[in-house]
Design a protein around this motif. Structure first.
Motif, PDB file in Angstrom:
ATOM      1  N   HIS A  81       4.875   6.997   6.951  1.00 54.14           N
ATOM      2  CA  HIS A  81       4.016   6.144   7.773  1.00 54.14           C
ATOM      3  C   HIS A  81       4.196   4.723   7.247  1.00 54.14           C
ATOM      4  O   HIS A  81       3.819   4.417   6.118  1.00 54.14           O
ATOM      5  CB  HIS A  81       2.554   6.586   7.662  1.00 54.14           C
ATOM      6  CG  HIS A  81       1.607   5.684   8.400  1.00 54.14           C
ATOM      7  ND1 HIS A  81       0.255   5.717   8.209  1.00 54.14           N
ATOM      8  CD2 HIS A  81       1.824   4.714   9.334  1.00 54.14           C
ATOM      9  CE1 HIS A  81      -0.337   4.822   8.984  1.00 54.14           C
ATOM     10  NE2 HIS A  81       0.608   4.189   9.666  1.00 54.14           N
ATOM     11  N   LEU A  82       4.797   3.878   8.064  1.00 56.55           N
ATOM     12  CA  LEU A  82       5.074   2.496   7.683  1.00 56.55           C
ATOM     13  C   LEU A  82       4.241   1.553   8.538  1.00 56.55           C
ATOM     14  O   LEU A  82       4.018   1.799   9.722  1.00 56.55           O
ATOM     15  CB  LEU A  82       6.553   2.157   7.880  1.00 56.55           C
ATOM     16  CG  LEU A  82       7.571   3.080   7.197  1.00 56.55           C
ATOM     17  CD1 LEU A  82       8.980   2.681   7.608  1.00 56.55           C
ATOM     18  CD2 LEU A  82       7.420   3.028   5.697  1.00 56.55           C
TER      19      LEU A  82
ATOM     20  N   ARG B 290       3.186   3.268  -6.654  1.00 52.93           N
ATOM     21  CA  ARG B 290       3.798   1.931  -6.683  1.00 52.93           C
ATOM     22  C   ARG B 290       2.829   0.949  -6.024  1.00 52.93           C
ATOM     23  O   ARG B 290       1.953   1.351  -5.258  1.00 52.93           O
ATOM     24  CB  ARG B 290       5.118   1.923  -5.916  1.00 52.93           C
ATOM     25  CG  ARG B 290       6.092   3.035  -6.288  1.00 52.93           C
ATOM     26  CD  ARG B 290       6.800   2.758  -7.585  1.00 52.93           C
ATOM     27  NE  ARG B 290       7.747   3.821  -7.916  1.00 52.93           N
ATOM     28  CZ  ARG B 290       8.651   3.722  -8.877  1.00 52.93           C
ATOM     29  NH1 ARG B 290       8.745   2.612  -9.591  1.00 52.93           N
ATOM     30  NH2 ARG B 290       9.466   4.728  -9.136  1.00 52.93           N
ATOM     31  N   SER B 291       3.039  -0.355  -6.277  1.00 60.04           N
ATOM     32  CA  SER B 291       2.136  -1.320  -5.647  1.00 60.04           C
ATOM     33  C   SER B 291       2.764  -2.682  -5.374  1.00 60.04           C
ATOM     34  O   SER B 291       2.166  -3.510  -4.694  1.00 60.04           O
ATOM     35  CB  SER B 291       0.884  -1.519  -6.511  1.00 60.04           C
ATOM     36  OG  SER B 291       1.238  -2.037  -7.790  1.00 60.04           O
ATOM     37  N   THR B 292       3.968  -2.947  -5.900  1.00 57.95           N
ATOM     38  CA  THR B 292       4.578  -4.263  -5.724  1.00 57.95           C
ATOM     39  C   THR B 292       6.019  -4.139  -5.215  1.00 57.95           C
ATOM     40  O   THR B 292       6.610  -3.056  -5.246  1.00 57.95           O
ATOM     41  CB  THR B 292       4.606  -5.040  -7.058  1.00 57.95           C
ATOM     42  OG1 THR B 292       5.515  -4.387  -7.962  1.00 57.95           O
ATOM     43  CG2 THR B 292       3.228  -5.112  -7.689  1.00 57.95           C
TER      44      THR B 292
ATOM     45  N   HIS C 199       3.488   5.137   3.203  1.00 60.34           N
ATOM     46  CA  HIS C 199       2.851   6.404   2.866  1.00 60.34           C
ATOM     47  C   HIS C 199       3.863   7.520   3.082  1.00 60.34           C
ATOM     48  O   HIS C 199       4.430   7.650   4.167  1.00 60.34           O
ATOM     49  CB  HIS C 199       1.615   6.635   3.729  1.00 60.34           C
ATOM     50  CG  HIS C 199       0.468   5.745   3.390  1.00 60.34           C
ATOM     51  ND1 HIS C 199      -0.793   5.902   3.912  1.00 60.34           N
ATOM     52  CD2 HIS C 199       0.394   4.657   2.560  1.00 60.34           C
ATOM     53  CE1 HIS C 199      -1.598   4.971   3.427  1.00 60.34           C
ATOM     54  NE2 HIS C 199      -0.904   4.205   2.611  1.00 60.34           N
ATOM     55  N   VAL C 200       4.068   8.329   2.058  1.00 59.72           N
ATOM     56  CA  VAL C 200       5.096   9.367   2.076  1.00 59.72           C
ATOM     57  C   VAL C 200       4.448  10.743   2.212  1.00 59.72           C
ATOM     58  O   VAL C 200       3.520  11.073   1.477  1.00 59.72           O
ATOM     59  CB  VAL C 200       5.931   9.333   0.778  1.00 59.72           C
ATOM     60  CG1 VAL C 200       7.084  10.313   0.857  1.00 59.72           C
ATOM     61  CG2 VAL C 200       6.433   7.924   0.496  1.00 59.72           C
ATOM     62  N   TYR C 201       4.940  11.524   3.157  1.00 63.87           N
ATOM     63  CA  TYR C 201       4.506  12.910   3.328  1.00 63.87           C
ATOM     64  C   TYR C 201       5.776  13.766   3.251  1.00 63.87           C
ATOM     65  O   TYR C 201       6.504  13.882   4.232  1.00 63.87           O
ATOM     66  CB  TYR C 201       3.803  13.095   4.668  1.00 63.87           C
ATOM     67  CG  TYR C 201       2.648  12.140   4.872  1.00 63.87           C
ATOM     68  CD1 TYR C 201       1.366  12.468   4.445  1.00 63.87           C
ATOM     69  CD2 TYR C 201       2.854  10.897   5.464  1.00 63.87           C
ATOM     70  CE1 TYR C 201       0.306  11.585   4.614  1.00 63.87           C
ATOM     71  CE2 TYR C 201       1.803  10.012   5.638  1.00 63.87           C
ATOM     72  CZ  TYR C 201       0.530  10.361   5.209  1.00 63.87           C
ATOM     73  OH  TYR C 201      -0.514   9.477   5.375  1.00 63.87           O
TER      74      TYR C 201
ATOM     75  N   ASP D  15       0.866  -1.174   0.000  1.00 65.50           N
ATOM     76  CA  ASP D  15       0.000   0.000   0.000  1.00 65.50           C
ATOM     77  C   ASP D  15       0.905   1.227   0.000  1.00 65.50           C
ATOM     78  O   ASP D  15       1.388   1.662   1.036  1.00 65.50           O
ATOM     79  CB  ASP D  15      -0.890  -0.030   1.249  1.00 65.50           C
ATOM     80  CG  ASP D  15      -1.751   1.221   1.393  1.00 65.50           C
ATOM     81  OD1 ASP D  15      -1.816   2.013   0.428  1.00 65.50           O
ATOM     82  OD2 ASP D  15      -2.334   1.415   2.479  1.00 65.50           O
ATOM     83  N   TRP D  16       1.149   1.771  -1.186  1.00 66.52           N
ATOM     84  CA  TRP D  16       2.109   2.870  -1.382  1.00 66.52           C
ATOM     85  C   TRP D  16       1.342   4.125  -1.784  1.00 66.52           C
ATOM     86  O   TRP D  16       0.639   4.137  -2.783  1.00 66.52           O
ATOM     87  CB  TRP D  16       3.091   2.459  -2.480  1.00 66.52           C
ATOM     88  CG  TRP D  16       4.203   3.414  -2.787  1.00 66.52           C
ATOM     89  CD1 TRP D  16       4.091   4.655  -3.342  1.00 66.52           C
ATOM     90  CD2 TRP D  16       5.599   3.188  -2.594  1.00 66.52           C
ATOM     91  NE1 TRP D  16       5.342   5.222  -3.501  1.00 66.52           N
ATOM     92  CE2 TRP D  16       6.286   4.336  -3.050  1.00 66.52           C
ATOM     93  CE3 TRP D  16       6.337   2.125  -2.084  1.00 66.52           C
ATOM     94  CZ2 TRP D  16       7.663   4.450  -3.012  1.00 66.52           C
ATOM     95  CZ3 TRP D  16       7.713   2.227  -2.046  1.00 66.52           C
ATOM     96  CH2 TRP D  16       8.377   3.385  -2.498  1.00 66.52           C
ATOM     97  N   GLN D  17       1.472   5.176  -1.004  1.00 65.61           N
ATOM     98  CA  GLN D  17       0.764   6.411  -1.323  1.00 65.61           C
ATOM     99  C   GLN D  17       1.670   7.615  -1.124  1.00 65.61           C
ATOM    100  O   GLN D  17       2.540   7.607  -0.244  1.00 65.61           O
ATOM    101  CB  GLN D  17      -0.485   6.564  -0.446  1.00 65.61           C
ATOM    102  CG  GLN D  17      -1.581   5.561  -0.745  1.00 65.61           C
ATOM    103  CD  GLN D  17      -2.849   5.852   0.018  1.00 65.61           C
ATOM    104  OE1 GLN D  17      -3.064   6.978   0.465  1.00 65.61           O
ATOM    105  NE2 GLN D  17      -3.695   4.843   0.171  1.00 65.61           N
ATOM    106  N   LEU D  18       1.442   8.642  -1.925  1.00 58.46           N
ATOM    107  CA  LEU D  18       2.141   9.916  -1.779  1.00 58.46           C
ATOM    108  C   LEU D  18       1.255  11.017  -2.336  1.00 58.46           C
ATOM    109  O   LEU D  18       0.377  10.770  -3.162  1.00 58.46           O
ATOM    110  CB  LEU D  18       3.496   9.905  -2.482  1.00 58.46           C
ATOM    111  CG  LEU D  18       3.525   9.734  -4.008  1.00 58.46           C
ATOM    112  CD1 LEU D  18       4.870  10.196  -4.534  1.00 58.46           C
ATOM    113  CD2 LEU D  18       3.327   8.270  -4.378  1.00 58.46           C
TER     114      LEU D  18
END
Length: 254
Positions: free
Chosen positions: A228-229, A170-172, A240-242, A151-154
């Motif tokens: 956030h890992l 990204r997802s894999t 999740h990248v901030y 679960d990759w978000q930015l």
């Protein structure tokens, strides 16, 4: 004294000789000492020795695992706390982590031993290893710490920007390796301050800043960043990248 206690405590779980293990138990624990886990209590030398022997036979005697100390010892008065890991005998990340809190008697022997096994210790280990591998810079080794599906978000437009091609969805696990490979390809000298790690169960927040140099131009830039890992079964499942991605994009002329 406390460092010696930790070394002796870890050693008894790895001790292959039953007689030496028995002797170590009587020297470490008081006659009426008790070891508590979340599901059981072991009172007296015989019970503690049986508990340690069972763990040794199951994990250490097979040649699969070893117990090691982790981090520093914290103590005051008669209380001591520390963390132990069970790691593969051939090396690698811990498969189990426990926080130990002991109360000592006047002779320095353990009268109460509380062992806490929780997600937080394992999460902290994986996050620390991720940051270490990030410093080393090997994309495939970094990706090995991630689940097959991530679960990759930015906070960045879905279309991305050709100036900063690594900033995209990204997802894999393969995507993760590609991300860090592209990141390295576009940057020269990289750095940053030592990050702060906050852990709550399976979740961790990493706070820091990025200080990098654009490889093509030599231009330096700095941007604040938070991650956030989530760690599940020893791998990272959420990333999740901030970050101040706009500063990064401007450094590359986007």
């Amino acid at each position: 004294m406390t460092e010696t206690l930790l070394d002796r405590y870890v050693a008894v779980w790895n001790e292959p000789d039953p007689a030496a293990r028995r002797r170590a138990v009587t020297e470490l624990w008081a006659d009426d000492g008790v070891e508590y886990t979340e599901s059981a209590e072991h009172r007296g030398h015989e019970a503690i020795q049986a508990r340690i022997t069972a763990a040794h036979d199951q994990f250490v005697a097979t040649g699969e695992f070893a117990f090691v100390a982790a981090g520093e010892v914290v103590s005051h008065h008669d209380a001591v706390t520390f963390t132990t890991h069970m790691v593969p005998a051939t090396g690698g990340l811990p498969v189990w982590s426990g926080t130990v809190f002991v109360l000592l008697d006047q002779d320095g022997r353990i009268r109460r031993d509380y062992q806490f096994t929780g997600a937080e210790a394992s999460t902290r280990v994986v996050v620390a290893e991720f940051l270490a591998r990030l410093t080393d810079g090997d994309p495939d080794r970094i990706a090995d710490l991630f689940a097959e599906s991530v679960d990759w978000q930015l906070d960045w437009p879905d279309a991305g920007d050709p100036a900063v091609p690594w900033i995209r969805a990204r997802s894999t696990r393969a995507d993760v390796a590609d991300h860090f490979r592209a990141l390295a390809a576009f940057h020269g000298e990289r750095g940053g301050v030592t990050p702060k790690i906050l852990v709550d169960g399976r979740d961790a927040v990493v706070l820091g800043d990025i200080r990098n140099t654009v490889k093509a131009t030599g231009r330096a830039y700095a941007a604040r960043c938070a991650l956030h890992l989530t760690v599940d079964s020893g791998v990272i499942t959420r990333y999740h990248v901030y970050e101040d991605s706009l500063t990064v994009a401007r450094a590359f002329g986007a």
